[in-house]
Design a protein around this motif. Structure first.
Motif, PDB file in Angstrom:
ATOM      1  N   ILE A  77       4.723  -2.869  -1.994  1.00 10.28           N
ATOM      2  CA  ILE A  77       3.651  -1.967  -1.514  1.00 10.28           C
ATOM      3  C   ILE A  77       4.220  -1.474  -0.265  1.00 10.28           C
ATOM      4  O   ILE A  77       4.718  -1.850   0.681  1.00 10.28           O
ATOM      5  CB  ILE A  77       2.329  -2.651  -0.967  1.00 10.28           C
ATOM      6  CG1 ILE A  77       1.605  -3.835  -2.011  1.00 10.28           C
ATOM      7  CG2 ILE A  77       1.374  -1.835  -0.351  1.00 10.28           C
ATOM      8  CD1 ILE A  77       0.701  -4.478  -1.541  1.00 10.28           C
ATOM      9  N   CYS A  79       3.704   1.813   2.437  1.00 12.68           N
ATOM     10  CA  CYS A  79       2.698   2.351   3.315  1.00 12.68           C
ATOM     11  C   CYS A  79       3.717   3.768   3.784  1.00 12.68           C
ATOM     12  O   CYS A  79       4.682   3.559   4.424  1.00 12.68           O
ATOM     13  CB  CYS A  79       2.453   1.467   4.314  1.00 12.68           C
ATOM     14  SG  CYS A  79       1.566   0.254   4.176  1.00 12.68           S
ATOM     15  N   THR A 146      -6.080  -4.494  -2.988  1.00 17.48           N
ATOM     16  CA  THR A 146      -6.030  -6.119  -3.291  1.00 17.48           C
ATOM     17  C   THR A 146      -6.686  -6.162  -4.556  1.00 17.48           C
ATOM     18  O   THR A 146      -6.371  -7.116  -5.377  1.00 17.48           O
ATOM     19  CB  THR A 146      -6.826  -6.645  -2.147  1.00 17.48           C
ATOM     20  OG1 THR A 146      -8.217  -6.164  -1.931  1.00 17.48           O
ATOM     21  CG2 THR A 146      -6.002  -6.665  -0.723  1.00 17.48           C
ATOM     22  N   ASP A 162       5.661  -8.084  -1.564  1.00 18.03           N
ATOM     23  CA  ASP A 162       6.043  -7.918  -0.375  1.00 18.03           C
ATOM     24  C   ASP A 162       5.269  -6.319  -0.043  1.00 18.03           C
ATOM     25  O   ASP A 162       4.630  -5.506  -0.838  1.00 18.03           O
ATOM     26  CB  ASP A 162       7.365  -7.331  -0.543  1.00 18.03           C
ATOM     27  CG  ASP A 162       8.014  -8.713  -0.706  1.00 18.03           C
ATOM     28  OD1 ASP A 162       7.672  -9.772  -0.948  1.00 18.03           O
ATOM     29  OD2 ASP A 162       9.485  -8.483  -0.679  1.00 18.03           O
ATOM     30  N   VAL A 163       5.219  -6.144   1.441  1.00 20.25           N
ATOM     31  CA  VAL A 163       4.588  -4.799   1.755  1.00 20.25           C
ATOM     32  C   VAL A 163       5.590  -4.334   2.882  1.00 20.25           C
ATOM     33  O   VAL A 163       6.241  -5.247   3.653  1.00 20.25           O
ATOM     34  CB  VAL A 163       3.359  -5.029   2.741  1.00 20.25           C
ATOM     35  CG1 VAL A 163       3.448  -5.963   3.444  1.00 20.25           C
ATOM     36  CG2 VAL A 163       2.713  -3.897   3.042  1.00 20.25           C
ATOM     37  N   ARG A 178       9.515  -5.232   6.245  1.00 23.22           N
ATOM     38  CA  ARG A 178       8.985  -5.711   5.221  1.00 23.22           C
ATOM     39  C   ARG A 178       8.638  -6.972   5.359  1.00 23.22           C
ATOM     40  O   ARG A 178       9.012  -7.915   6.167  1.00 23.22           O
ATOM     41  CB  ARG A 178      10.278  -5.794   4.152  1.00 23.22           C
ATOM     42  CG  ARG A 178       9.947  -6.441   2.728  1.00 23.22           C
ATOM     43  CD  ARG A 178      10.818  -5.976   1.859  1.00 23.22           C
ATOM     44  NE  ARG A 178      12.279  -6.514   1.850  1.00 23.22           N
ATOM     45  CZ  ARG A 178      12.826  -7.748   1.542  1.00 23.22           C
ATOM     46  NH1 ARG A 178      12.203  -8.138   0.366  1.00 23.22           N
ATOM     47  NH2 ARG A 178      13.913  -7.933   1.688  1.00 23.22           N
ATOM     48  N   LEU A 220      -2.472  -6.788   5.427  1.00 26.83           N
ATOM     49  CA  LEU A 220      -2.403  -5.691   4.723  1.00 26.83           C
ATOM     50  C   LEU A 220      -3.098  -4.470   5.591  1.00 26.83           C
ATOM     51  O   LEU A 220      -2.461  -3.340   5.579  1.00 26.83           O
ATOM     52  CB  LEU A 220      -3.210  -5.636   3.396  1.00 26.83           C
ATOM     53  CG  LEU A 220      -2.310  -6.060   2.180  1.00 26.83           C
ATOM     54  CD1 LEU A 220      -2.903  -6.286   0.708  1.00 26.83           C
ATOM     55  CD2 LEU A 220      -1.000  -5.203   1.748  1.00 26.83           C
ATOM     56  N   ALA A 223      -0.514  -3.786   8.444  1.00 28.52           N
ATOM     57  CA  ALA A 223       0.428  -2.908   7.740  1.00 28.52           C
ATOM     58  C   ALA A 223       0.079  -1.372   7.809  1.00 28.52           C
ATOM     59  O   ALA A 223       0.619  -0.433   8.158  1.00 28.52           O
ATOM     60  CB  ALA A 223       0.959  -3.466   6.630  1.00 28.52           C
TER      61      ALA A 223
END
Length: 293
Positions: A77, A79, A146, A162-163, A178, A220, A223
């Protein structure tokens, strides 16, 4: 139109541009502050969910087994920025993501500008949605994210999530971080030292699943809000630089206007002097003519 009039029109346009740049800079600064004020509450909620998971694990008859599956089916993911005027923010984010992406990985992008840049570079995007522009809009964006993630996990399309996001640092450049979201490392969440088994109304496993879902949601959201702060910090820096450049050009135009105005005044004075001398010569000729026999 005289040169002075042209310069004055240009000055008026530059004044308007300076106001726009200043407003964008101020708004970016406000957005950074909003995000910074929201983050402590989000982190506190995430910590509460982590503590709840640790307590709920005590209800399980045995530790929740960790899933060790192939890491090739991973979702990353990213951003990114929703709007422009952020300098190289999106480029840095995408370059960092591309450095770790494997051919089988799926890229999820929050942020229209980041998704557009990925498409331009020929990077396939599995899912994208606009990034929230304010912290209050982050939960809605995360809810859509989600839902997509859990649906793909249920279908067996991904086993790891992973974000990647930008973290704002006051007085310093934003860093790119990350974080592993799924599968959760339950070993780090077990209550230490072990506490008394908590009271509960739900069966242990559904309770644990709900707490884990809330924990992932909180991570999330953090983030996303961190990314909002980083995006607006980048925009603030870009607008600060633009404000300085426009101010310098405006100062140059104002100096040119003063010089043009002085040139016009000098030209008018010369015209007056020349006209006065011509009238003086004409009057002397008239006097001489009247005295002639």
């Amino acid at each position: 139109m005289t040169r002075l009039s042209e310069i004055q029109n240009h000055i008026a346009s530059m004044d308007e541009l300076l106001e726009i740049v200043g407003a964008m800079r101020s708004l970016a600064g406000i957005r950074v502050q909003e995000a910074q004020h929201a983050l402590p509450g989000i982190r506190s909620y995430a910590d509460s969910m982590a503590a709840g998971i640790g307590s709920a694990l005590l209800l399980m008859p045995q530790p929740v087994p960790e899933t060790h599956q192939e890491l090739s089916r991973r979702a990353l993911i990213l951003c990114a920025a929703e709007h422009g005027f952020v300098g190289g923010f999106n480029e840095r984010m995408l370059e960092t993501a591309e450095a770790i992406l494997e051919p089988a990985d799926l890229l999820f992008v929050l942020g229209s500008r980041g998704a557009a840049l990925a498409f331009e570079r020929g990077r396939k995007v599995a899912w994208t949605r606009p990034m929230a522009t304010r912290p209050s809009g982050a939960p809605d964006a995360v809810n859509h994210l989600t839902s997509e993630i859990y649906g793909r996990i249920a279908r067996g399309e991904i086993v790891r999530v992973d974000v990647m996001f930008g973290r704002y640092r006051q007085g310093a450049a934003s860093t790119i971080e990350r974080r592993l979201l799924l599968p959760l490392d339950t070993a780090t969440l077990v209550a230490k030292p072990a506490r008394q088994v908590p009271l509960h109304n739900l069966p242990p496993r559904p309770l644990l699943e709900k707490l884990m879902a809330e924990y992932v949601f909180a991570l999330l959201t953090e983030a996303a809000v961190e990314s909002i702060a980083s995006e607006n910090a980048a925009r603030f820096a870009a607008m600060e630089s633009a404000h300085d450049n426009v101010s310098k050009k405006l100062a140059g135009l104002q100096e040119n206007a003063r010089q043009a105005r002085q040139t016009e005044i000098t030209s008018e004075l010369l015209d007056l002097i020349t006209g006065a001398e011509a009238m003086h010569v004409d009057s002397r000729r008239v006097i001489r003519s009247s005295k002639a026999p």
